[in-house]
Design a protein around this motif. Sequence first.
Motif, short mmCIF file in Angstrom:
data_model
loop_
_atom_site.label_atom_id
_atom_site.label_comp_id
_atom_site.label_asym_id
_atom_site.label_seq_id
_atom_site.Cartn_x
_atom_site.Cartn_y
_atom_site.Cartn_z
N TYR A 64 14.09 20.86 51.29
CA TYR A 64 13.63 20.50 52.63
C TYR A 64 14.17 21.57 53.59
CZ TYR A 64 13.42 17.72 57.00
OH TYR A 64 13.19 17.29 58.29
N PRO A 65 13.34 22.56 53.90
CA PRO A 65 13.81 23.68 54.72
C PRO A 65 13.54 23.46 56.21
CG PRO A 65 11.63 24.16 53.93
CD PRO A 65 11.94 22.75 53.49
N GLY A 66 14.31 24.13 57.04
CA GLY A 66 14.05 24.05 58.47
C GLY A 66 15.09 24.78 59.28
N SER A 67 14.89 24.75 60.59
CA SER A 67 15.87 25.38 61.48
C SER A 67 17.04 24.43 61.73
CB SER A 67 15.22 25.71 62.83
OG SER A 67 14.05 26.47 62.64
N PHE A 68 16.75 23.15 61.90
CA PHE A 68 17.78 22.13 62.15
C PHE A 68 18.73 22.57 63.27
CE2 PHE A 68 16.61 21.92 57.60
CZ PHE A 68 16.03 20.66 57.59
N ASP A 69 18.16 22.95 64.40
CA ASP A 69 18.94 23.55 65.50
C ASP A 69 18.86 22.70 66.76
OD1 ASP A 69 20.48 25.68 66.65
OD2 ASP A 69 18.69 26.29 67.73
N PRO A 70 19.50 21.55 66.82
CA PRO A 70 20.36 20.92 65.81
C PRO A 70 19.58 19.89 64.99
CG PRO A 70 20.56 19.72 67.85
CD PRO A 70 19.55 20.81 68.10
N PRO A 71 20.20 19.35 63.95
CA PRO A 71 19.57 18.25 63.20
C PRO A 71 19.40 17.03 64.11
CG PRO A 71 21.46 19.14 62.00
CD PRO A 71 21.49 19.75 63.37
N THR A 72 18.29 16.34 63.95
CA THR A 72 17.99 15.14 64.76
C THR A 72 17.84 13.93 63.83
OG1 THR A 72 15.59 15.28 64.58
CG2 THR A 72 16.64 16.60 66.33
N LEU A 73 17.70 12.76 64.46
CA LEU A 73 17.48 11.55 63.66
C LEU A 73 16.11 11.61 62.98
CD1 LEU A 73 19.03 8.78 65.93
CD2 LEU A 73 20.07 10.03 64.02
N GLY A 74 15.20 12.40 63.53
CA GLY A 74 13.89 12.61 62.88
C GLY A 74 14.06 13.33 61.55
N HIS A 75 14.91 14.37 61.55
CA HIS A 75 15.19 15.09 60.30
C HIS A 75 15.82 14.14 59.27
CE1 HIS A 75 15.54 18.89 62.97
NE2 HIS A 75 14.47 19.06 62.22
N LEU A 76 16.79 13.35 59.72
CA LEU A 76 17.48 12.45 58.78
C LEU A 76 16.54 11.39 58.23
CD1 LEU A 76 20.96 11.99 60.49
CD2 LEU A 76 20.24 13.67 58.80
N ALA A 109 15.04 31.97 68.12
CA ALA A 109 16.43 32.18 68.53
C ALA A 109 17.11 30.81 68.45
CB ALA A 109 16.48 32.70 69.95
N SER A 110 18.31 30.78 67.88
CA SER A 110 18.93 29.47 67.69
C SER A 110 20.15 29.29 68.60
CB SER A 110 19.33 29.30 66.22
OG SER A 110 20.30 30.27 65.88
N LEU A 111 20.40 28.04 68.94
CA LEU A 111 21.57 27.69 69.76
C LEU A 111 22.81 27.68 68.87
CD1 LEU A 111 22.79 26.58 72.45
CD2 LEU A 111 22.23 24.29 71.61
N PHE A 112 22.68 27.12 67.67
CA PHE A 112 23.80 27.01 66.74
C PHE A 112 23.67 28.06 65.64
CE2 PHE A 112 23.38 22.72 68.50
CZ PHE A 112 24.69 22.48 68.90
N ALA A 158 27.61 13.90 64.78
CA ALA A 158 28.13 15.26 64.62
C ALA A 158 27.35 16.24 65.50
CB ALA A 158 28.03 15.69 63.15
N ALA A 159 26.05 16.04 65.63
CA ALA A 159 25.23 16.92 66.47
C ALA A 159 25.49 16.64 67.94
CB ALA A 159 23.75 16.73 66.13
N ALA A 160 25.69 15.37 68.29
CA ALA A 160 25.97 15.03 69.69
C ALA A 160 27.27 15.70 70.14
CB ALA A 160 26.06 13.51 69.84
N ARG A 161 28.27 15.66 69.28
CA ARG A 161 29.56 16.29 69.60
C ARG A 161 29.39 17.80 69.76
NH1 ARG A 161 31.73 13.46 65.46
NH2 ARG A 161 32.01 15.37 64.25
N ALA A 162 28.66 18.39 68.81
CA ALA A 162 28.47 19.85 68.83
C ALA A 162 27.70 20.28 70.08
CB ALA A 162 27.74 20.29 67.58
N LEU A 163 26.72 19.48 70.49
CA LEU A 163 25.94 19.80 71.70
C LEU A 163 26.82 19.69 72.94
CD1 LEU A 163 22.64 17.93 70.80
CD2 LEU A 163 22.76 20.35 71.42
N ALA A 164 27.63 18.65 73.00
CA ALA A 164 28.51 18.45 74.15
C ALA A 164 29.45 19.64 74.28
CB ALA A 164 29.29 17.15 74.00
N GLU A 165 29.97 20.08 73.15
CA GLU A 165 30.89 21.22 73.15
C GLU A 165 30.19 22.49 73.61
OE1 GLU A 165 33.30 22.48 69.46
OE2 GLU A 165 33.81 20.42 70.00
N LYS A 166 29.01 22.71 73.06
CA LYS A 166 28.24 23.93 73.38
C LYS A 166 27.95 24.00 74.87
CE LYS A 166 26.66 26.34 70.07
NZ LYS A 166 27.31 27.48 69.43
N PHE A 167 27.49 22.91 75.43
CA PHE A 167 27.06 22.96 76.83
C PHE A 167 28.22 22.85 77.82
CE2 PHE A 167 22.88 21.90 74.89
CZ PHE A 167 22.27 23.09 75.25
#
Length: 161
Positions: free
Chosen positions: A7-19, A43-46, A149-158
Amino acid sequence: MSGLAVYPGSFDPPTLGHLSLVDQGLTLFDRLVVAVARNSAKASLFTAEERVTILREALAGYDRVEVDSFEGLLVSYARDRGATAILRGLRGTSDFEYEFQMALVNRHLEPGLQSVYLMTDYRWLYLSSTIVKEVAAHGADIGDMVPPAAARALAEKFRKV
Ligand code: ADP
């Protein structure tokens, strides 16, 4: 169906749709490799490492799922992993044109490898990594769109920006 699917993709970031698509895929395949594309034109954020780390945490309880990343041609990676299929999701007609083209090219390159498309759950129909990033960038809550995990990573990034 059985065997291994990539299952390939960018996952930038992974969402509940991906899961959700992983859950659907596991009803068809014995094993799934969720594969983060390192050389996506987008271009990716992560970084790929960050995306792998988020996915590994989000999928920690899944013993039939492995998270990996790949570079180069998807079909070569899938062949090296011994996959019989490529799993992708479809949200609506907007995804279709591009996915159809990819599936035909991949079949041309590797005729033995099937592309399998699963329709997303209606709850995630309008959910994309792009939308999540936009909402998160403006400081709004994305807790019901992505795994913790993605919510935390997004909060940190922004916070850093
Ligand atoms: P790519 O850049 O390769 O399209 P994405 O991370 O955007 O990578 O998507 C990876 C795969 O996950 C694609 O097959 C896409 O259709 C699917 N996908 C993305 N969002 C959803 C969603 N909300 N529901 C189901 N599948 C999704």
